[in-house]
Design a protein around this motif. Sequence first.
Motif, mmCIF file in Angstrom:
data_model
loop_
_atom_site.group_PDB
_atom_site.id
_atom_site.type_symbol
_atom_site.label_atom_id
_atom_site.label_comp_id
_atom_site.label_asym_id
_atom_site.label_seq_id
_atom_site.Cartn_x
_atom_site.Cartn_y
_atom_site.Cartn_z
ATOM 1 N N THR A 1 -3.509 -12.491 6.449
ATOM 2 C CA THR A 1 -3.048 -11.233 5.840
ATOM 3 C C THR A 1 -1.992 -11.479 4.756
ATOM 4 O OG1 THR A 1 -3.426 -10.113 7.942
ATOM 5 C CG2 THR A 1 -2.049 -8.960 6.316
ATOM 6 N N ARG B 1 -0.176 -3.307 -0.236
ATOM 7 C CA ARG B 1 -1.081 -2.985 0.875
ATOM 8 C C ARG B 1 -1.622 -4.262 1.503
ATOM 9 N NH1 ARG B 1 -5.032 1.709 -1.258
ATOM 10 N NH2 ARG B 1 -6.112 1.077 0.638
ATOM 11 N N ARG B 2 -1.752 -4.239 2.823
ATOM 12 C CA ARG B 2 -2.173 -5.459 3.522
ATOM 13 C C ARG B 2 -3.688 -5.631 3.443
ATOM 14 N NH1 ARG B 2 -1.222 -3.565 9.864
ATOM 15 N NH2 ARG B 2 -1.765 -1.388 9.519
ATOM 16 N N ILE B 3 -4.101 -6.843 3.202
ATOM 17 C CA ILE B 3 -5.538 -7.159 3.187
ATOM 18 C C ILE B 3 -5.758 -8.504 3.880
ATOM 19 C CG2 ILE B 3 -5.915 -5.947 0.996
ATOM 20 C CD1 ILE B 3 -6.419 -8.863 -0.164
ATOM 21 N N ASN B 4 -6.994 -8.713 4.316
ATOM 22 C CA ASN B 4 -7.394 -10.034 4.800
ATOM 23 C C ASN B 4 -7.809 -10.854 3.582
ATOM 24 O OD1 ASN B 4 -7.045 -9.394 7.495
ATOM 25 N ND2 ASN B 4 -9.143 -8.692 7.762
ATOM 26 N N SER B 5 -7.020 -11.850 3.237
ATOM 27 C CA SER B 5 -7.298 -12.587 2.002
ATOM 28 C C SER B 5 -8.556 -13.445 2.112
ATOM 29 C CB SER B 5 -6.098 -13.443 1.594
ATOM 30 O OG SER B 5 -5.772 -14.389 2.588
ATOM 31 N N SER C 1 -11.610 -11.499 0.456
ATOM 32 C CA SER C 1 -11.433 -10.991 -0.894
ATOM 33 C C SER C 1 -11.539 -12.157 -1.871
ATOM 34 C CB SER C 1 -10.037 -10.355 -0.972
ATOM 35 O OG SER C 1 -9.943 -9.494 -2.045
#
Length: 172
Positions: free
Chosen positions: A52, A58-62, A65
Amino acid sequence: PISRIPMTLTINATEHALELDPRTTLLDALRNHLGLTGSKKGCDHGQCGACTVLVNGRRINSCLSLAAQHEGDEITTIEGLADGDQLHPVQAAFVAHDGFQCGYCTPGQICSAVGMLEEIRAGWPSHASTDVAARPDALSDAEIRERMSGNICRCAAYPNIVAAIRDAAKEV
Ligand code: FES
């Protein structure tokens, strides 16, 4: 031969010019091409949250992506949260509450918690929402667990993680 494309990524307020295979994930760009190994690869499938990071807050699962999608974005990793020697309040709370055991999931837990507190401030509901919108200091443990459910801890340090976030919510 693999064709590479140029891209510029802004990470922790620093611009990095890279030439990468367009299939490179943001996580691999961070870890393998920029030496920012704080973000961890647990599953590489969006299931564990160890990767993360924050993109424009904003939090994302890198791992889910592509790096090339993030030109022009402000990316913040665990390496960018502290202000010099001053830990981010969420980092300090994890230390104070011993919110880890092996530590592998910790960077993702902390980035996720920072993003989560911002989501609450912005009034985003959760399944366990009570009336805490704009009142992160009133977070229940159930709501913290629900909102942090994308971050797995194999050591099961959850009680201390929840305690750390409950405390940090009062300060952030
Ligand atoms: Fe990205 Fe597990 S490594 S969610």
